[in-house]
Design a protein around this motif. Structure first.
Motif, PDB file in Angstrom:
ATOM      1  N   GLY A 168       0.869  -1.179   0.043  1.00 20.23           N
ATOM      2  CA  GLY A 168      -0.059   0.050  -0.062  1.00 20.23           C
ATOM      3  C   GLY A 168       0.876   1.427   0.004  1.00 20.23           C
ATOM      4  O   GLY A 168       1.993   1.371  -0.458  1.00 20.23           O
ATOM      5  N   CYS A 169       0.369   2.197   0.695  1.00 24.95           N
ATOM      6  CA  CYS A 169       1.062   3.722   0.692  1.00 24.95           C
ATOM      7  C   CYS A 169       0.018   4.692   1.270  1.00 24.95           C
ATOM      8  O   CYS A 169      -1.099   4.380   1.463  1.00 24.95           O
ATOM      9  N   ASN A 170       0.764   5.600   1.932  1.00 21.68           N
ATOM     10  CA  ASN A 170       0.013   6.755   2.604  1.00 21.68           C
ATOM     11  C   ASN A 170      -0.580   7.495   1.590  1.00 21.68           C
ATOM     12  O   ASN A 170      -0.199   7.739   0.492  1.00 21.68           O
ATOM     13  N   GLY A 171      -1.777   8.237   1.999  1.00 22.19           N
ATOM     14  CA  GLY A 171      -2.237   9.297   1.273  1.00 22.19           C
ATOM     15  C   GLY A 171      -1.707  10.618   1.456  1.00 22.19           C
ATOM     16  O   GLY A 171      -0.732  10.756   2.424  1.00 22.19           O
ATOM     17  N   THR A 172      -1.928  11.432   0.497  1.00 21.38           N
ATOM     18  CA  THR A 172      -1.018  12.721   0.939  1.00 21.38           C
ATOM     19  C   THR A 172      -1.963  13.860   0.516  1.00 21.38           C
ATOM     20  O   THR A 172      -2.905  13.782  -0.584  1.00 21.38           O
ATOM     21  N   ALA A 242      -1.912  39.696   3.734  1.00 22.74           N
ATOM     22  CA  ALA A 242      -1.948  38.443   3.626  1.00 22.74           C
ATOM     23  C   ALA A 242      -0.984  37.408   3.799  1.00 22.74           C
ATOM     24  O   ALA A 242       0.163  37.929   3.524  1.00 22.74           O
ATOM     25  N   CYS A 243      -1.339  36.189   4.140  1.00 21.47           N
ATOM     26  CA  CYS A 243      -0.184  35.341   4.358  1.00 21.47           C
ATOM     27  C   CYS A 243      -1.036  34.015   4.421  1.00 21.47           C
ATOM     28  O   CYS A 243      -1.765  33.877   4.594  1.00 21.47           O
ATOM     29  N   ARG A 244      -0.114  33.084   3.672  1.00 19.58           N
ATOM     30  CA  ARG A 244      -0.486  31.536   3.539  1.00 19.58           C
ATOM     31  C   ARG A 244       0.593  30.616   4.151  1.00 19.58           C
ATOM     32  O   ARG A 244       1.843  31.026   3.723  1.00 19.58           O
ATOM     33  N   VAL A 245      -0.066  29.745   4.747  1.00 18.16           N
ATOM     34  CA  VAL A 245       0.894  28.460   5.310  1.00 18.16           C
ATOM     35  C   VAL A 245       0.471  27.140   4.342  1.00 18.16           C
ATOM     36  O   VAL A 245      -0.438  26.926   4.534  1.00 18.16           O
ATOM     37  N   GLU A 246       1.518  26.745   3.654  1.00 18.10           N
ATOM     38  CA  GLU A 246       1.223  25.550   3.021  1.00 18.10           C
ATOM     39  C   GLU A 246       1.577  24.490   3.886  1.00 18.10           C
ATOM     40  O   GLU A 246       2.747  24.247   4.355  1.00 18.10           O
ATOM     41  N   VAL A 247       0.537  23.345   4.224  1.00 21.40           N
ATOM     42  CA  VAL A 247       0.938  22.122   4.792  1.00 21.40           C
ATOM     43  C   VAL A 247       0.470  21.022   4.026  1.00 21.40           C
ATOM     44  O   VAL A 247      -0.310  20.820   3.025  1.00 21.40           O
ATOM     45  N   ASN A 248       1.191  19.969   4.376  1.00 21.81           N
ATOM     46  CA  ASN A 248       1.359  18.649   3.686  1.00 21.81           C
ATOM     47  C   ASN A 248       0.940  17.642   4.726  1.00 21.81           C
ATOM     48  O   ASN A 248       1.545  17.264   5.738  1.00 21.81           O
ATOM     49  N   TYR A 249       0.038  16.749   4.439  1.00 24.87           N
ATOM     50  CA  TYR A 249      -0.619  15.827   5.193  1.00 24.87           C
ATOM     51  C   TYR A 249      -0.369  14.585   4.534  1.00 24.87           C
ATOM     52  O   TYR A 249      -1.075  14.436   3.561  1.00 24.87           O
ATOM     53  N   ARG A 250       0.346  13.852   5.376  1.00 24.32           N
ATOM     54  CA  ARG A 250       0.486  12.304   4.945  1.00 24.32           C
ATOM     55  C   ARG A 250      -0.293  11.431   5.717  1.00 24.32           C
ATOM     56  O   ARG A 250      -0.137  11.411   7.006  1.00 24.32           O
ATOM     57  N   PHE A 251      -1.409  10.814   5.232  1.00 21.08           N
ATOM     58  CA  PHE A 251      -2.235  10.292   6.128  1.00 21.08           C
ATOM     59  C   PHE A 251      -2.483   8.598   5.852  1.00 21.08           C
ATOM     60  O   PHE A 251      -2.082   8.311   4.554  1.00 21.08           O
TER      61      PHE A 251
END
Length: 358
Positions: A168-172, A242-251
């Protein structure tokens, strides 16, 4: 550019294809070489879509296995051409693509040329644009033009797995967490509202976040949630609005894309959250009979795949899939990318034995 010699060893084929640069978007030269090498083989039917090449046996076997590998790499950083190195008495091939994943591609090419009478029908896939956005992936395009080519009872992705089976693998998931303020001259900051400062609680939540380890069908997948970029600011004397934070979730693959997105919105409750990309993972797929036969033949205890791979694409189509290839996944994309020569030989031997045993 000399043609590919598929009678050479898998190690030499690895060396040859790694020395042909194929950064995502520039795969045509390597795709041409692969096409020219496999198209004349009389036991294979060959189909090409852009820089994706598919070669299939049609022996009327009761079962079909799909074996796939991507031919593109991340950008080169003074690590092509390849060279041979020895570390702690172990011989390695060093250079971009040796791990991710041209050693796996080389094994597949070698076996595609030589396995004239395998015990199952085989669909070999070599595809482009895996290292970039999913909508550019050669398999995405192929699924639109020739969905029938994905038909199979089991699939193997030659992604680096240290020569063992990774199920399998994690989702992203990628999300943008936005903050908003009011612009002002930095000499009179009290007139404005600093959007970058308002991002501090976002970073605090990320720093305090404790990712889960989730057991799915006997394998334990580690999750992760991280900031990967911050964008904000107008000029050195302007309070940003304005500011934005990009996040990456490996689930874990037990979650759907919708459930992963709901979790991110919950973590960042009170902020504007924009989900920009979701690719669900894949469950291990080890309960399928062919998968169990394969694991037994390889003789290694399966482990989870922590990154996202195209096994998820096959799983979504109902085809159980695993990762199996030479190379340490920790060295994928690394400037010191290198693969043990012994793992290339071991993976070739494992696949050959399983595909030809009665």
């Amino acid at each position: 550019m000399p043609p590919l010699d598929l009678s050479a060893t898998s190690v030499d084929i690895t060396r040859a294809i790694c020395d042909v640069p194929s950064v995502s978007g520039d795969e045509t030269a390597l795709a041409d070489l692969i096409d020219a090498a496999v198209r004349p083989l009389p036991h294979l039917e060959v189909y090409r879509d852009g820089d994706t090449i598919v070669a299939r046996t049609d022996l009327g076997r009761a079962q079909r296995v799909v074996i796939a590998g991507h031919i593109d790499t991340v950008p080169i950083n003074d690590n092509v051409p390849t060279r041979d190195v020895v570390i702690d008495d172990e011989p390695f091939l060093w250079g971009r693509g040796t791990v991710d994943m041209k050693a796996g591609v080389a094994v597949q090419l070698k076996l595609a040329a030589e396995l004239v009478d395998p015990r199952v029908d085989i669909t070999w896939m070599w595809y482009d644009h895996e290292e970039v956005d999913a909508d550019l992936n050669g398999l995405t395009r192929l699924a639109r033009t020739r969905p029938d080519l994905f038909s199979g009872d089991f699939a193997i992705l030659g992604e680096p797995s240290n020569g063992t089976v990774e199920g399998g693998c994690n989702g992203t998931l990628r999300a943008l967490v936005h903050t908003h303020g009011v612009r002002a001259h930095s000499a009179r900051a009290w007139i404005g509202e600093n959007a970058i400062h308002k991002a501090a609680p976002i970073l605090a939540r990320l720093a305090e976040y404790r990712p889960r380890s989730v057991e799915v069908d006997g394998l334990v997948y580690r999750e992760g949630l991280n900031a990967v970029s911050i964008t904000g600011g107008v000029a050195s004397n302007v309070i940003p609005d304005a500011c934005r934070v990009e996040v990456n979730y490996r689930f874990a693959p037990s979650l759907t894309g919708e459930q992963a997105a709901a979790h991110i919105r919950d973590v960042f409750a009170g902020f504007e959250v924009e989900i920009v990309d979701v690719a669900p993972g894949a469950r291990p797929g080890l309960d399928a009979p062919l998968a169990q036969e394969f694991v037994a033949a390889v003789g290694a205890e399966p482990t989870p795949k922590y990154g996202w791979t195209d096994v998820a694409r096959f799983a979504a189509l109902g085809v159980p899939a695993v990762n199996y290839g030479p190379g340490d996944p920790h060295l994928a994309h690394h400037d010191e990318e290198r693969v043990p020569l012994s793992q290339i030989d071991d993976v070739e031997r494992g696949l050959r034995s399983w595909l030809t045993s009665s």
